[in-house]
Design a protein around this motif. Structure first.
Motif, PDB file in Angstrom:
ATOM      1  N   THR A 285     -46.703  13.909 -97.420  1.00  0.00           N
ATOM      2  CA  THR A 285     -47.634  13.316 -98.386  1.00  0.00           C
ATOM      3  C   THR A 285     -48.894  14.176 -98.454  1.00  0.00           C
ATOM      4  O   THR A 285     -49.519  14.458 -97.431  1.00  0.00           O
ATOM      5  CB  THR A 285     -47.994  11.874 -97.979  1.00  0.00           C
ATOM      6  N   VAL A 286     -49.253  14.599 -99.649  1.00  0.00           N
ATOM      7  CA  VAL A 286     -50.388  15.498 -99.843  1.00  0.00           C
ATOM      8  C   VAL A 286     -51.378  14.823-100.797  1.00  0.00           C
ATOM      9  O   VAL A 286     -51.008  14.416-101.901  1.00  0.00           O
ATOM     10  CB  VAL A 286     -49.951  16.855-100.444  1.00  0.00           C
ATOM     11  N   GLU A 287     -52.615  14.715-100.366  1.00  0.00           N
ATOM     12  CA  GLU A 287     -53.646  14.090-101.202  1.00  0.00           C
ATOM     13  C   GLU A 287     -54.982  14.793-100.989  1.00  0.00           C
ATOM     14  O   GLU A 287     -55.156  15.541-100.021  1.00  0.00           O
ATOM     15  CB  GLU A 287     -53.758  12.591-100.902  1.00  0.00           C
ATOM     16  N   PRO A 288     -55.920  14.583-101.874  1.00  0.00           N
ATOM     17  CA  PRO A 288     -57.220  15.271-101.746  1.00  0.00           C
ATOM     18  C   PRO A 288     -58.080  14.659-100.647  1.00  0.00           C
ATOM     19  O   PRO A 288     -57.809  13.559-100.161  1.00  0.00           O
ATOM     20  CB  PRO A 288     -57.864  15.061-103.124  1.00  0.00           C
ATOM     21  N   PHE A 289     -59.116  15.393-100.248  1.00  0.00           N
ATOM     22  CA  PHE A 289     -60.118  14.831 -99.355  1.00  0.00           C
ATOM     23  C   PHE A 289     -60.745  13.615-100.039  1.00  0.00           C
ATOM     24  O   PHE A 289     -61.150  13.692-101.203  1.00  0.00           O
ATOM     25  CB  PHE A 289     -61.210  15.862 -99.045  1.00  0.00           C
ATOM     26  N   ARG A 290     -60.841  12.513 -99.307  1.00  0.00           N
ATOM     27  CA  ARG A 290     -61.363  11.278 -99.890  1.00  0.00           C
ATOM     28  C   ARG A 290     -62.775  11.012 -99.377  1.00  0.00           C
ATOM     29  O   ARG A 290     -62.998  10.834 -98.179  1.00  0.00           O
ATOM     30  CB  ARG A 290     -60.476  10.091 -99.505  1.00  0.00           C
ATOM     31  N   ALA A 291     -63.730  10.992-100.291  1.00  0.00           N
ATOM     32  CA  ALA A 291     -65.102  10.631 -99.958  1.00  0.00           C
ATOM     33  C   ALA A 291     -65.860  10.427-101.260  1.00  0.00           C
ATOM     34  O   ALA A 291     -65.591  11.126-102.254  1.00  0.00           O
ATOM     35  CB  ALA A 291     -65.793  11.715 -99.126  1.00  0.00           C
TER      36      ALA A 291
ATOM     37  N   VAL B 128     -65.829  15.399 -93.103  1.00  0.00           N
ATOM     38  CA  VAL B 128     -66.139  14.269 -93.987  1.00  0.00           C
ATOM     39  C   VAL B 128     -64.882  13.475 -94.289  1.00  0.00           C
ATOM     40  O   VAL B 128     -64.866  12.243 -94.242  1.00  0.00           O
ATOM     41  CB  VAL B 128     -66.779  14.770 -95.292  1.00  0.00           C
ATOM     42  N   ALA B 129     -63.800  14.187 -94.590  1.00  0.00           N
ATOM     43  CA  ALA B 129     -62.548  13.530 -94.966  1.00  0.00           C
ATOM     44  C   ALA B 129     -61.936  12.725 -93.819  1.00  0.00           C
ATOM     45  O   ALA B 129     -61.227  11.751 -94.053  1.00  0.00           O
ATOM     46  CB  ALA B 129     -61.547  14.569 -95.466  1.00  0.00           C
ATOM     47  N   SER B 130     -62.219  13.128 -92.590  1.00  0.00           N
ATOM     48  CA  SER B 130     -61.637  12.438 -91.436  1.00  0.00           C
ATOM     49  C   SER B 130     -62.454  11.229 -91.000  1.00  0.00           C
ATOM     50  O   SER B 130     -61.939  10.353 -90.289  1.00  0.00           O
ATOM     51  CB  SER B 130     -61.522  13.401 -90.246  1.00  0.00           C
ATOM     52  N   CYS B 131     -63.713  11.181 -91.416  1.00  0.00           N
ATOM     53  CA  CYS B 131     -64.631  10.159 -90.913  1.00  0.00           C
ATOM     54  C   CYS B 131     -64.468   8.850 -91.680  1.00  0.00           C
ATOM     55  O   CYS B 131     -64.455   8.842 -92.915  1.00  0.00           O
ATOM     56  CB  CYS B 131     -66.069  10.668 -91.042  1.00  0.00           C
ATOM     57  N   LYS B 132     -64.388   7.750 -90.962  1.00  0.00           N
ATOM     58  CA  LYS B 132     -64.249   6.446 -91.628  1.00  0.00           C
ATOM     59  C   LYS B 132     -65.488   6.095 -92.444  1.00  0.00           C
ATOM     60  O   LYS B 132     -65.424   5.262 -93.352  1.00  0.00           O
ATOM     61  CB  LYS B 132     -63.994   5.363 -90.588  1.00  0.00           C
ATOM     62  N   ASN B 133     -66.612   6.745 -92.136  1.00  0.00           N
ATOM     63  CA  ASN B 133     -67.850   6.527 -92.886  1.00  0.00           C
ATOM     64  C   ASN B 133     -68.142   7.652 -93.875  1.00  0.00           C
ATOM     65  O   ASN B 133     -69.181   7.638 -94.531  1.00  0.00           O
ATOM     66  CB  ASN B 133     -69.036   6.401 -91.923  1.00  0.00           C
TER      67      ASN B 133
END
Length: 248
Positions: free
Chosen positions: A98-104, A166-171
């Motif tokens: 599964t490939v998706e963009p960085f989410r923030a 940033v993408a890994s952080c829950k905040n």
């Protein structure tokens, strides 16, 4: 290898996105991950579909341009490895990826897997510089720098600004990135002149860009391809509090 790809497609920042599923039966284990995406794009183009958009540049793991979330992990399953340096031998025949963009919120999707990470640039622009007299280049040995200080500055400066932290952080915090940019100048005598102003401006810029607060889960360090330590965040917090006291 036979690989099933689930890839996020989104035509524009305002459009609703969704996963597109494709089975590729001729993926070679020696392909890099981006080469595998190129291969999928070749098949899409041959079928009359548009290419999937994703960021890339040097493909050598040093520019920080590439970066996607692979099976829930920014840059994929290998530690200290960027997306472009990940190879398909890290996966097995028959896998689903599964490939998706960085989410923030501060990384709005441009299209498909491309996101706008200019918010990180604006943090750097707010304080990632020093003032110096502009004439001829200074003599390299005119400013004595302790070996320990130079080494610490080099470690901090190894941050490539990819945004995986940033993408890994829950905040969706950018504290690891910002602290590395603060530290690589504050360790050096050339950067200490403006250290107070720099840390205040860069932390303020980080907040203004909408990044979240650090809660010390250290998820950022775990996915950082350069293995930047969260010790830099502790140093930035100390520098920031000291700078605020000095400006009262």
């Amino acid at each position: 290898m036979k690989i099933t790809f689930r890839i996020w497609l989104q035509d524009s920042p305002e459009a609703a996105g969704g996963f597109w599923t494709h089975v590729a039966e001729d993926i070679e284990s020696d392909m890099s991950f981006l080469e595998a995406l190129d291969h999928v794009n070749g098949q899409r183009i041959a079928e009359g579909q548009r290419a999937i958009e994703f960021d890339h540049d040097c493909r050598e793991g040093i520019c920080g341009t590439c970066g996607v979330v692979i099976n829930g992990t920014p840059h994929g399953p290998l530690r200290a490895t960027t997306t472009c340096q990940l190879h398909m031998r890290s996966f097995s025949d028959g896998d689903t990826i599964t490939v998706e963009p960085f989410r923030a919120r501060s990384f709005p999707v441009v299209r498909d897997l491309k996101v706008d990470r200019s918010s990180l640039d604006r943090i750097s622009q707010s304080g990632g510089f020093i003032s110096t007299n502009i004439r001829t280049a200074p003599e390299a040995n005119s400013i004595l720098i302790a070996r320990e200080a130079a080494a610490a500055a080099f470690v901090a400066a190894s941050c490539i600004g990819c945004g995986a932290c940033v993408a890994s952080c829950k905040n969706a915090a950018a504290s690891l990135f910002t602290s590395a940019k603060v530290a690589h100048l504050s360790h050096l005598p050339q950067g200490r002149v403006e250290a107070t102003k720099r840390v205040i401006n860069m932390v303020q810029a980080m907040d203004d860009e909408g990044f979240g607060s650090c809660t010390n889960t250290e998820a950022c360090e775990a996915v950082c391809p350069q293995e930047i330590s969260t010790d830099h965040i502790a140093r930035m917090n100390w520098e920031y509090n000291w700078a605020r006291l000095k400006t009262l």
